[in-house]
Motif scaffolding. Sequence first.
Motif, PDB file in Angstrom:
ATOM      1  N   MET A 160      70.110 -22.603  16.214  1.00 27.23           N
ATOM      2  CA  MET A 160      70.987 -21.471  15.900  1.00 27.23           C
ATOM      3  C   MET A 160      70.860 -20.365  16.945  1.00 27.23           C
ATOM      4  SD  MET A 160      72.829 -22.152  13.285  1.00 27.23           S
ATOM      5  CE  MET A 160      72.898 -23.797  14.001  1.00 27.23           C
ATOM      6  N   LEU A 161      69.649 -20.047  17.337  1.00 30.87           N
ATOM      7  CA  LEU A 161      69.447 -19.005  18.353  1.00 30.87           C
ATOM      8  C   LEU A 161      70.107 -19.376  19.669  1.00 30.87           C
ATOM      9  CD1 LEU A 161      65.708 -18.144  17.608  1.00 30.87           C
ATOM     10  CD2 LEU A 161      67.690 -16.687  17.126  1.00 30.87           C
ATOM     11  N   HIS A 162      70.010 -20.657  20.035  1.00 37.26           N
ATOM     12  CA  HIS A 162      70.627 -21.127  21.271  1.00 37.26           C
ATOM     13  C   HIS A 162      72.150 -21.079  21.183  1.00 37.26           C
ATOM     14  CE1 HIS A 162      71.329 -23.532  24.865  1.00 37.26           C
ATOM     15  NE2 HIS A 162      72.088 -24.337  24.135  1.00 37.26           N
ATOM     16  N   LEU A 163      72.694 -21.616  20.095  1.00 37.95           N
ATOM     17  CA  LEU A 163      74.150 -21.656  19.957  1.00 37.95           C
ATOM     18  C   LEU A 163      74.753 -20.257  19.852  1.00 37.95           C
ATOM     19  CD1 LEU A 163      74.662 -24.660  17.494  1.00 37.95           C
ATOM     20  CD2 LEU A 163      75.042 -24.613  19.970  1.00 37.95           C
ATOM     21  N   SER A 164      74.008 -19.362  19.243  1.00 37.95           N
ATOM     22  CA  SER A 164      74.506 -17.995  19.079  1.00 37.95           C
ATOM     23  C   SER A 164      74.772 -17.320  20.419  1.00 37.95           C
ATOM     24  CB  SER A 164      73.502 -17.173  18.272  1.00 37.95           C
ATOM     25  OG  SER A 164      73.932 -15.845  18.114  1.00 37.95           O
ATOM     26  N   LYS A 165      73.979 -17.696  21.424  1.00 38.57           N
ATOM     27  CA  LYS A 165      74.159 -17.127  22.761  1.00 38.57           C
ATOM     28  C   LYS A 165      75.266 -17.832  23.533  1.00 38.57           C
ATOM     29  CE  LYS A 165      69.228 -15.948  23.059  1.00 38.57           C
ATOM     30  NZ  LYS A 165      67.951 -16.285  23.726  1.00 38.57           N
ATOM     31  N   GLN A 166      75.576 -19.068  23.146  1.00 36.74           N
ATOM     32  CA  GLN A 166      76.550 -19.872  23.881  1.00 36.74           C
ATOM     33  C   GLN A 166      77.959 -19.783  23.319  1.00 36.74           C
ATOM     34  OE1 GLN A 166      75.481 -21.517  26.667  1.00 36.74           O
ATOM     35  NE2 GLN A 166      73.459 -20.633  26.237  1.00 36.74           N
ATOM     36  N   MET A 167      78.092 -19.409  22.040  1.00 39.20           N
ATOM     37  CA  MET A 167      79.379 -19.462  21.356  1.00 39.20           C
ATOM     38  C   MET A 167      79.714 -18.128  20.701  1.00 39.20           C
ATOM     39  SD  MET A 167      78.569 -23.131  19.491  1.00 39.20           S
ATOM     40  CE  MET A 167      80.213 -23.337  18.793  1.00 39.20           C
ATOM     41  N   ASP A 168      81.015 -17.840  20.601  1.00 40.24           N
ATOM     42  CA  ASP A 168      81.438 -16.632  19.897  1.00 40.24           C
ATOM     43  C   ASP A 168      81.160 -16.745  18.411  1.00 40.24           C
ATOM     44  OD1 ASP A 168      82.342 -15.443  22.238  1.00 40.24           O
ATOM     45  OD2 ASP A 168      84.373 -16.280  22.018  1.00 40.24           O
TER      46      ASP A 168
END
Length: 268
Positions: A160-168
């Motif tokens: 989640m932390l990773h995706l939060s930085k990659q996606m709106d």
Amino acid sequence: MAAIKTVIFGAYGMLGHDLQTVYPGAVLRGHELDITDERAVGACIRDLSPDLVVNAAAYTDVDGCEDNRDLAFAVNGEALAYIASACSDAGATLVHYSTDYVFDGSKREYIESDTPAPINVYGASKLLGEQNIVKNTGDYRIIRTSWLFGRHGKNFVETMLHLSKQMDQVRVVNDQVGKPTYTVDLARKTPEIVGLEPGIYHVTNDGVCSWYDFARAIIENVVPCSSAEFPRKAKRPAYSVLANTKTAPLRHWSDALADYLNAKGESD
């Protein structure tokens, strides 16, 4: 505890790392021991002659298990017959970690005595492991747990932390419900379970949530979706809430998550 000779299998995985802290004098075995090799497992336990074997080794890629059925059943199922038999011969107690995915999700809550009915390969392979333990040793503690997260491995929090930085926006399913469990808390609970009667135990952090609820506690840019909107290779149970009827509950998952995030912030 120091007087008990302990061996940890899967010692370098997410849970295994935290078990090392709980059992600081344990003999550690990782990938160098192939638990699907009956002779190697037997020789290891026979030569070390431990009082306690804690097995944290598993193939936990739920979707990967669908593609690698034979491997899943070898690691999660058949290997436990070898480990349990060797423990019985050595007079060692066996602790093994199983999963909420041995259930089909048709109930809102599962107690230890409920009949398993897995709906994916991972769950079926873990159930075979449970059955092989019961068949091959009487001195076992099977600990079913769920939704593990910890500092030493890939897990939902890090995703989640990773995706939060990659996606709106991060889409997370809101129709699968369970109990997140911190590996630190699970590891710390293990010696207590060892001191109880042989059997099956449900051990999770307290509190029930959906994956979306869990995600919302980690990141802000998360939106709910259904499992139908986010198809996966392996079917997941809708409700895999484990009720622990045998020991005191662990702290709430949100408190455990706060500790995890604090520790992560301190080390990053």
